[in-house]
Design an enzyme around this catalytic site. Structure first.
Site, PDB file in Angstrom:
ATOM      1  N   LYS A  71       0.901  -1.343  -0.159  1.00 32.88           N
ATOM      2  CA  LYS A  71      -0.044   0.333   0.472  1.00 32.88           C
ATOM      3  C   LYS A  71       0.545   0.877   0.245  1.00 32.88           C
ATOM      4  O   LYS A  71       1.098   1.916  -0.658  1.00 32.88           O
ATOM      5  CB  LYS A  71      -1.290  -0.076   1.025  1.00 32.88           C
ATOM      6  N   THR A  73       4.031   1.540  -1.149  1.00 27.91           N
ATOM      7  CA  THR A  73       4.423   1.512  -2.618  1.00 27.91           C
ATOM      8  C   THR A  73       3.381   2.441  -3.580  1.00 27.91           C
ATOM      9  O   THR A  73       4.292   3.172  -3.946  1.00 27.91           O
ATOM     10  CB  THR A  73       4.819  -0.242  -2.763  1.00 27.91           C
ATOM     11  N   ARG A  94       2.890   7.506   6.778  1.00 28.50           N
ATOM     12  CA  ARG A  94       2.895   7.381   8.049  1.00 28.50           C
ATOM     13  C   ARG A  94       4.681   6.809   8.561  1.00 28.50           C
ATOM     14  O   ARG A  94       4.934   7.001   7.925  1.00 28.50           O
ATOM     15  CB  ARG A  94       1.940   5.934   8.774  1.00 28.50           C
ATOM     16  N   LYS A 105       6.966  -8.166   8.992  1.00 25.65           N
ATOM     17  CA  LYS A 105       6.457  -7.185   7.929  1.00 25.65           C
ATOM     18  C   LYS A 105       7.515  -6.396   7.451  1.00 25.65           C
ATOM     19  O   LYS A 105       7.704  -6.370   6.460  1.00 25.65           O
ATOM     20  CB  LYS A 105       5.392  -6.275   8.298  1.00 25.65           C
ATOM     21  N   ALA A 273      -3.583   0.998  12.409  1.00 25.68           N
ATOM     22  CA  ALA A 273      -4.610   0.763  12.076  1.00 25.68           C
ATOM     23  C   ALA A 273      -5.474  -0.604  12.787  1.00 25.68           C
ATOM     24  O   ALA A 273      -7.037   0.227  13.572  1.00 25.68           O
ATOM     25  CB  ALA A 273      -4.947   0.962  10.193  1.00 25.68           C
ATOM     26  N   PHE A 301      -3.618  -0.566   6.566  1.00 23.53           N
ATOM     27  CA  PHE A 301      -4.355  -1.531   6.790  1.00 23.53           C
ATOM     28  C   PHE A 301      -5.845  -2.327   5.611  1.00 23.53           C
ATOM     29  O   PHE A 301      -5.490  -1.408   4.620  1.00 23.53           O
ATOM     30  CB  PHE A 301      -4.344  -2.096   8.607  1.00 23.53           C
ATOM     31  N   PHE A 382       3.235  -7.743  -8.100  1.00 25.74           N
ATOM     32  CA  PHE A 382       4.477  -8.900  -7.927  1.00 25.74           C
ATOM     33  C   PHE A 382       5.221  -9.899  -8.867  1.00 25.74           C
ATOM     34  O   PHE A 382       4.366 -10.071 -10.227  1.00 25.74           O
ATOM     35  CB  PHE A 382       3.754  -9.348  -6.539  1.00 25.74           C
ATOM     36  N   TRP A 410       6.746  -0.919  -8.133  1.00 25.40           N
ATOM     37  CA  TRP A 410       7.262  -1.711  -7.699  1.00 25.40           C
ATOM     38  C   TRP A 410       8.922  -1.519  -8.086  1.00 25.40           C
ATOM     39  O   TRP A 410       9.970  -1.372  -8.307  1.00 25.40           O
ATOM     40  CB  TRP A 410       6.997  -2.751  -7.043  1.00 25.40           C
TER      41      TRP A 410
END
Length: 556
Positions: A71, A73, A94, A105, A273, A301, A382, A410
């Site tokens: 998200k 990214t 954030r 993560k 979140a 999230f 991806f 990405w």
């Protein structure tokens, strides 16, 4: 293939003073933290009050896998893409917490060729904001226990203290502790606990405060516990707000950095979140709106958590109105919601992908039909995605009339975000009838039910344990007019992380209701959600190192 950190370290960064010039920020407002980081004085907002706002773009996502789905990214790449098509865009994100960085993560500065830099600094200590928040939180805890030790003039019941200490680390050992042991002068023994710093109400207060005066008023309103005769005790009664604000005076100022492509980025505040409201600071968002034609921000999230709180809490308090919403979806997260294990997400599985699609469509329906906002699905590509999988998601969205764009940020940076940027620009020109999911004059139970039924598609809410008594007490104390901050697993629409996809025929279990009077909302803890996460069996910290030249490896 280069890792994220290798890509970031190869980037030739612009001086932060040059980044500030792109936004016409006068040097008088800048406080430099070396060559590539700066704080921007929030007084700029008062001096720019008459300047019109740009467009506000919210980036959210479907329910993720435990590894995260890009998200941030997408948010970074979209802003770079907007600049590629000639738009003056600004990112508002954030700050990452050390908990996920060292946990499961990893960092939260984007990935591939869509990152904010200096990536290592942002993911680690940055400008010290989180340390200041933790210090202010723990100062209040120390003053609370000292008040009890020194005679307890306020008649505080040690068994009804609601204020926890905080540390910015996943440390399950500290969830439940006994402190004050030892000699009489060592304190009053009591049960206590730690929250992760991002779950601290001080974090929420910092993110929602408009200036130092508002900050002090919010800090003073924090409820730390109750007296023996059931009256709330506040930080203001402990005379703690001034000293806490002194610790936070610099942390209140947004941080300015840049993307790999030199797009200005404000990174400020970092509530989770799933256990807090999950948005960057109101000040940073407002600054991005004043200084850019497009302010691209994210909510944590899935949209059932971050976006709902961004819209029902942050937008309500700050009088913000989004112009467009981007819902990030990935093939692997959809396959996860279709029942595929994390180890097999890299393998083509069209059947599971189609089975997971209802999760995406429910998020789209919530944004368009509950909040009445225009949205586009960004399929975040991806390397393991196959052409057949990407085509399936795109086709299914188009069949239902859902705007969709393939995001390749990405791998390609801003160039890979041009298609998404063009869709966002079109959406921002549409008029929308932004609506909240509930009204503040509803009862607490009605608000809980509104979120559960409208957003989660549950059958309703059940209050268990102490929640029923807490509900009665909160209403008696006059806190029933506040919005709700649901603390819930991020992996499911339900409060059970194993219920994937778009489940039906379930109820939400609320086991604790707590007022965050300084932040201005009521926290509802659901299911088995915890405010202090733990490290996984193999934490990311095991892979992180630094060499004799100070070069960090293993962050991603």
């Amino acid at each position: 293939m280069l890792s994220d950190i290798q890509i970031a370290q190869k980037c030739k960064k612009e001086k932060i003073t040059d980044i500030a010039k792109k936004l016409d920020i006068p040097e008088d407002y800048l406080e430099l933290y070396g060559n590539y980081k700066a704080k921007v004085d929030y007084k700029l907002l008062k001096d720019y009050a008459d300047k019109p706002n740009g467009k506000l773009v919210l980036v959210t996502a479907i329910n993720p896998t435990p590894a995260g789905e890009g998200k941030t990214t997408t948010t970074v790449g979209l802003s770079d893409g907007l600049r590629k098509i000639g738009k003056n865009s600004v990112v508002a994100l954030r700050e990452p917490s050390l908990g996920p960085v060292f946990g499961i993560k990893g960092g939260a500065a984007g990935g591939g060729y869509a990152q904010v830099v200096p990536m290592e600094d942002i993911n680690l200590h940055f400008t010290g904001d989180f340390h200041a928040i933790g210090a202010a939180n723990n100062l209040l805890a120390a003053m609370l226990d000292n008040h009890i030790q020194q005679g307890n003039e306020l008649n505080i019941d040690p068994r009804r203290i609601t204020w926890h200490r905080a540390v910015d680390m996943n440390d399950r050992q500290l969830r439940n502790i006994i402190d004050g042991l030892g000699a009489r002068t060592d304190g009053t023994p009591r049960q206590d606990g730690f929250d992760i710093t991002v779950a601290s109400e001080v974090m929420a207060v910092l993110c929602l405060a408009s200036d130092i005066t508002d900050l002090k008023q919010r800090l003073a309103s924090i409820v730390v516990g109750y007296t023996y005769d059931n009256q709330p005790v506040t930080a203001g009664q402990l005379k703690a707000q001034g000293a806490m604000a002194a610790l936070l005076k610099d942390a209140l100022k947004p941080n300015l950095v840049q993307t790999l492509e030199g797009t200005p980025a404000f990174i400020h505040g970092g509530p989770f979140a799933n256990i807090a409201h999950g948005c960057n600071s109101v000040t940073a968002t407002r600054m991005a709106l004043k200084l850019g034609d497009y302010a691209v921000t994210e909510a944590g999230f899935g949209a059932d958590l971050g976006a709902e709180k961004f819209l029902d809490i942050k937008c309500r308090m700050a009088n913000l109105k989004p112009d467009a919403v981007v819902i990030v979806a990935t093939v692997r997260a959809l396959k996860h919601n279709g029942g595929v294990s994390k180890a097999d997400l890299g393998k083509e599985n069209l059947a599971a992908l189609e089975k997971g699609m209802p999760n995406l469509l429910q998020h789209v329906d919530n944004i368009t039909n509950v909040f009445h906002l225009p949205c586009v699905v960004a399929i975040n590509a991806f390397p393991t995605d196959t052409k057949a999988e990407l085509k399936l998601v795109e086709d299914k969205c188009k069949e239902l009339g859902v705007h969709v764009a393939l995001s390749e940020v990405w791998a390609k940076g801003g160039e890979g975000g041009i298609a998404l940027a063009k869709e966002v620009v079109k959406l921002c020109e549409e008029k929308n009838d932004f609506t909240f999911a509930y009204d503040l004059d509803m009862t607490i139970k009605e608000k809980l039910n509104a979120i559960a039924t409208k957003i989660y598609h549950a059958d309703g809410v059940d209050l268990v344990g102490n929640a029923s008594k807490q509900l009665i007490q909160l209403e008696a104390l006059g806190f029933d007019n506040l919005p709700i901050c649901m603390a819930k697993t991020q992996y499911s629409f339900s409060d059970d992380q194993k219920m994937l996809g778009a489940p039906r025929n379930f109820r939400i279990t609320v086991r604790n209701l707590k007022v965050a009077a300084g932040a201005g909302f009521i926290v509802a803890l659901t299911g088995d959600i915890m405010t202090m996460p733990g490290l996984p069996k193999v934490p990311s910290a095991e892979k992180i190192d630094v060499d004799e030249n100070g070069v960090i490896t293993g962050l991603f």
